[in-house]
Design an enzyme around this catalytic site. Structure first.
Site, mmCIF file in Angstrom:
data_model
loop_
_atom_site.group_PDB
_atom_site.id
_atom_site.type_symbol
_atom_site.label_atom_id
_atom_site.label_comp_id
_atom_site.label_asym_id
_atom_site.label_seq_id
_atom_site.Cartn_x
_atom_site.Cartn_y
_atom_site.Cartn_z
ATOM 1 N N GLY A 18 2.633 -4.531 8.996
ATOM 2 C CA GLY A 18 2.709 -3.081 9.183
ATOM 3 C C GLY A 18 1.553 -2.310 8.595
ATOM 4 N N GLN B 246 0.849 -1.196 0.000
ATOM 5 C CA GLN B 246 0.000 0.000 0.000
ATOM 6 C C GLN B 246 0.883 1.243 0.000
ATOM 7 O OE1 GLN B 246 -3.515 -0.522 2.973
ATOM 8 N NE2 GLN B 246 -1.865 -1.826 3.700
ATOM 9 N N ASN B 247 2.172 1.044 0.237
ATOM 10 C CA ASN B 247 3.085 2.173 0.399
ATOM 11 C C ASN B 247 3.424 2.810 -0.937
ATOM 12 O OD1 ASN B 247 3.049 1.376 3.037
ATOM 13 N ND2 ASN B 247 5.052 0.371 3.002
ATOM 14 N N SER C 181 -2.639 -1.079 9.435
ATOM 15 C CA SER C 181 -3.782 -1.030 10.371
ATOM 16 C C SER C 181 -5.004 -1.678 9.728
ATOM 17 C CB SER C 181 -4.081 0.433 10.721
ATOM 18 O OG SER C 181 -4.354 1.153 9.513
ATOM 19 N N HIS D 160 -1.297 1.605 -4.362
ATOM 20 C CA HIS D 160 -1.638 3.031 -4.231
ATOM 21 C C HIS D 160 -0.702 3.924 -5.011
ATOM 22 C CE1 HIS D 160 -3.698 1.829 -0.187
ATOM 23 N NE2 HIS D 160 -4.438 1.546 -1.236
ATOM 24 N N ASN E 238 3.005 -7.031 13.473
ATOM 25 C CA ASN E 238 2.629 -5.671 13.850
ATOM 26 C C ASN E 238 2.824 -5.552 15.350
ATOM 27 O OD1 ASN E 238 1.216 -3.241 14.403
ATOM 28 N ND2 ASN E 238 -0.046 -3.567 12.582
ATOM 29 N N PRO E 239 3.459 -4.450 15.836
ATOM 30 C CA PRO E 239 3.618 -4.335 17.292
ATOM 31 C C PRO E 239 2.270 -4.187 18.014
ATOM 32 C CG PRO E 239 4.619 -2.440 16.167
ATOM 33 C CD PRO E 239 4.102 -3.362 15.126
ATOM 34 N N GLU E 240 1.253 -3.747 17.230
ATOM 35 C CA GLU E 240 -0.069 -3.512 17.859
ATOM 36 C C GLU E 240 -1.126 -4.454 17.285
ATOM 37 O OE1 GLU E 240 0.912 1.272 18.188
ATOM 38 O OE2 GLU E 240 -1.003 0.636 17.317
HETATM 39 C C1 BV8 Z 1 -11.656 3.423 -3.540
HETATM 40 C C2 BV8 Z 1 -1.981 7.132 -1.029
HETATM 41 C C3 BV8 Z 1 -13.277 2.922 -5.103
HETATM 42 C C4 BV8 Z 1 -2.196 8.546 -0.652
HETATM 43 C C5 BV8 Z 1 -3.653 5.958 0.240
HETATM 44 C C6 BV8 Z 1 -16.075 3.589 4.393
HETATM 45 C C7 BV8 Z 1 -15.869 2.224 4.568
HETATM 46 C C8 BV8 Z 1 -14.993 1.516 3.747
HETATM 47 C C9 BV8 Z 1 -14.286 2.163 2.743
HETATM 48 C C10 BV8 Z 1 -14.501 3.507 2.587
HETATM 49 C C11 BV8 Z 1 -15.369 4.221 3.390
HETATM 50 N N1 BV8 Z 1 -15.329 5.517 3.000
HETATM 51 C C12 BV8 Z 1 -14.479 5.642 1.958
HETATM 52 C C13 BV8 Z 1 -13.975 4.421 1.687
HETATM 53 C C14 BV8 Z 1 -13.047 4.074 0.656
HETATM 54 C C15 BV8 Z 1 -11.637 4.501 1.063
HETATM 55 C C16 BV8 Z 1 -11.250 3.920 2.399
HETATM 56 O O1 BV8 Z 1 -10.938 2.752 2.501
HETATM 57 N N2 BV8 Z 1 -11.267 4.787 3.424
HETATM 58 C C17 BV8 Z 1 -10.903 4.313 4.761
HETATM 59 C C18 BV8 Z 1 -10.099 5.409 5.466
HETATM 60 C C19 BV8 Z 1 -12.192 3.987 5.512
HETATM 61 N N3 BV8 Z 1 -10.807 3.912 0.037
HETATM 62 C C20 BV8 Z 1 -10.568 4.604 -1.078
HETATM 63 O O2 BV8 Z 1 -10.968 5.729 -1.295
HETATM 64 C C21 BV8 Z 1 -9.789 3.834 -2.128
HETATM 65 N N4 BV8 Z 1 -10.475 3.942 -3.384
HETATM 66 O O3 BV8 Z 1 -12.299 2.876 -2.660
HETATM 67 O O4 BV8 Z 1 -12.082 3.574 -4.801
HETATM 68 C C22 BV8 Z 1 -14.175 3.945 -5.600
HETATM 69 C C23 BV8 Z 1 -13.674 5.066 -6.242
HETATM 70 C C24 BV8 Z 1 -14.554 5.991 -6.729
HETATM 71 C C25 BV8 Z 1 -15.918 5.809 -6.546
HETATM 72 C C26 BV8 Z 1 -16.393 4.687 -5.871
HETATM 73 C C27 BV8 Z 1 -15.522 3.764 -5.397
HETATM 74 C C28 BV8 Z 1 -8.411 4.433 -2.296
HETATM 75 C C29 BV8 Z 1 -7.612 4.137 -1.066
HETATM 76 C C30 BV8 Z 1 -6.184 4.593 -1.298
HETATM 77 C C31 BV8 Z 1 -5.966 5.875 -0.562
HETATM 78 N N5 BV8 Z 1 -4.546 6.228 -0.670
HETATM 79 N N6 BV8 Z 1 -2.394 6.304 0.088
HETATM 80 C C32 BV8 Z 1 -1.118 9.031 0.276
HETATM 81 O O5 BV8 Z 1 -0.283 8.231 0.759
HETATM 82 O O6 BV8 Z 1 -1.136 10.262 0.524
HETATM 83 S S1 BV8 Z 1 -4.109 5.086 1.616
HETATM 84 C C33 BV8 Z 1 -3.017 5.318 2.882
HETATM 85 O O7 BV8 Z 1 -3.483 4.476 3.961
HETATM 86 C C34 BV8 Z 1 -1.601 4.820 2.597
HETATM 87 O O8 BV8 Z 1 -1.431 4.264 1.317
HETATM 88 C C35 BV8 Z 1 -1.427 3.691 3.602
HETATM 89 O O9 BV8 Z 1 -0.645 2.693 3.095
HETATM 90 C C36 BV8 Z 1 -2.824 3.252 3.743
HETATM 91 C C37 BV8 Z 1 -3.125 2.327 4.859
HETATM 92 O O10 BV8 Z 1 -2.476 2.793 5.995
HETATM 93 P P1 BV8 Z 1 -1.395 1.776 6.624
HETATM 94 O O11 BV8 Z 1 -0.394 1.429 5.576
HETATM 95 O O12 BV8 Z 1 -2.100 0.661 7.292
HETATM 96 O O13 BV8 Z 1 -0.691 2.711 7.661
HETATM 97 P P2 BV8 Z 1 -1.236 3.091 9.128
HETATM 98 O O14 BV8 Z 1 -0.458 4.271 9.603
HETATM 99 O O15 BV8 Z 1 -2.736 3.140 9.114
HETATM 100 O O16 BV8 Z 1 -0.846 1.820 10.025
HETATM 101 C C38 BV8 Z 1 0.511 1.517 10.236
HETATM 102 C C39 BV8 Z 1 0.543 0.196 10.959
HETATM 103 O O17 BV8 Z 1 1.909 -0.207 11.104
HETATM 104 C C40 BV8 Z 1 -0.030 0.254 12.366
HETATM 105 O O18 BV8 Z 1 -0.893 -0.858 12.554
HETATM 106 C C41 BV8 Z 1 1.194 0.163 13.269
HETATM 107 O O19 BV8 Z 1 0.908 -0.552 14.470
HETATM 108 C C42 BV8 Z 1 2.123 -0.650 12.417
HETATM 109 N N7 BV8 Z 1 3.554 -0.436 12.698
HETATM 110 C C43 BV8 Z 1 4.166 0.672 13.178
HETATM 111 N N8 BV8 Z 1 5.511 0.451 13.250
HETATM 112 C C44 BV8 Z 1 5.724 -0.808 12.784
HETATM 113 C C45 BV8 Z 1 4.495 -1.376 12.426
HETATM 114 N N9 BV8 Z 1 4.380 -2.621 11.937
HETATM 115 C C46 BV8 Z 1 5.512 -3.330 11.808
HETATM 116 N N10 BV8 Z 1 6.741 -2.859 12.115
HETATM 117 C C47 BV8 Z 1 6.878 -1.600 12.607
HETATM 118 N N11 BV8 Z 1 8.106 -1.134 12.934
#
Ligand code: BV8
Ligand code: ZN
Length: 221
Positions: free
Chosen positions: A169, A84-85, A171, A102, A195-197
């Site tokens: 890594g 996703q990165n 959420s 993404h 994942n640490p969490e």
């Molecule tokens: C789409 C690029 C179809 C941009 C990103 C309601 C319900 C369900 C879905 C939706 C909804 N409302 C809207 C939606 C759809 C929406 C969505 O899912 N929203 C979510 C917030 C609810 N999705 C979209 O819009 C997608 N498109 O659905 O299109 C469509 C289109 C048009 C019309 C109709 C339908 C597009 C989604 C892509 C968005 N772009 N990134 C940018 O980067 O600026 S998403 C963004 O979040 C990043 O890409 C990131 O990768 C992604 C997910 O986050 P994570 O990678 O999980 O990162 P996070 O910080 O959350 O978590 C980190 C984790 O790592 C933690 O758990 C932590 O504990 C852990 N960690 C920390 N340190 C470590 C570790 N793990 C291991 N080792 C460590 N050291």
């Protein structure tokens, strides 16, 4: 493999939703900044946000977690890395053609003709499109935007076929990426979370390894 921002945390790339998360910028949540609406309404602000992140990324290197996955690719006959990165660190670590659901922050495309441009090393918004003079935008899937055609489908078919699915890594809150581990599990895969969490997915996993990707992945391979 599905990776999220957490695998780049040890490289110094802020995650989105963790403690040190980059969830806000100039008082705006990143879900607002990284949205198709923002591109329509204020592309300058989107470039300021992405240039800021690219500037920070210039100092970030792959960590042992990225490197371990590049080695796994060579070790296993059947191996698919889906991320996703947008930071490109899997490629720098040597992973070949990861599925970047993404997009990639080091690419941009023309809003008029769609031509893609590599903008690595260009610290600010790139000049106009070399083909048509149109304005460029980051080649990144923003909230409300479709994923690159075929990429999710490719990842989904691999998730259906695999014996083991590692989710590292993330959420697991962003769809459709977060559906992949569920599809794998429903198709009979052994699901491992690193994942640490605790996450939304933890209760579905066959095994949850609580710790940092950069420490755990080199120990498994
Ligand atoms: C789409 C690029 C179809 C941009 C990103 C309601 C319900 C369900 C879905 C939706 C909804 N409302 C809207 C939606 C759809 C929406 C969505 O899912 N929203 C979510 C917030 C609810 N999705 C979209 O819009 C997608 N498109 O659905 O299109 C469509 C289109 C048009 C019309 C109709 C339908 C597009 C989604 C892509 C968005 N772009 N990134 C940018 O980067 O600026 S998403 C963004 O979040 C990043 O890409 C990131 O990768 C992604 C997910 O986050 P994570 O990678 O999980 O990162 P996070 O910080 O959350 O978590 C980190 C984790 O790592 C933690 O758990 C932590 O504990 C852990 N960690 C920390 N340190 C470590 C570790 N793990 C291991 N080792 C460590 N050291
Ligand atoms: Zn163009």
């Amino acid at each position: 493999m599905l990776t999220g921002a957490g695998i780049s945390a040890e490289s110094g790339v802020p995650t989105f939703r963790g403690r040190d998360g980059l969830s806000m910028w100039k008082g705006m949540p990143f879900e607002v900044l990284s949205s198709s609406r923002m591109v329509r309404e204020d592309l300058d602000e989107v470039w300021a946000w992405f240039d800021f992140r690219r500037g920070h990324l210039a100092e970030c290197k792959p960590n042992p977690g990225h490197i371990a996955l590049a080695e796994w690719e060579a070790k296993f006959d059947e191996f698919t890395l889906v991320t996703q990165n947008i930071d490109g660190l899997h490629r720098v670590a040597g992973s070949f053609e990861p599925i970047e659901l993404h997009g990639n922050i080091h690419r941009a495309y023309c809003v008029e003709c769609g031509e893609r441009h590599d903008i690595s090393g260009v610290p600010h918004e790139p000049d106009i499109c070399r083909s048509c003079g149109g304005r460029l935008r980051p080649d990144v899937v923003l909230f409300g935007e479709m994923l690159p055609t075929g990429e999710f489908e490719r990842a989904e078919s691999r998730a259906r076929e695999c014996d083991m699915f590692f989710v590292v890594g993330t959420s697991a809150l962003v769809y459709p990426a977060a559906a992949l581990p569920v599809i794998a599990k429903q198709s009979g895969a052994f699901l491992v979370e690193i994942n640490p969490e605790q996450t939304e997915l933890s209760r579905l996993c066959d095994l949850s390894l609580r710790g940092e990707a950069g420490e755990i992945l080199p120990l498994i391979g």
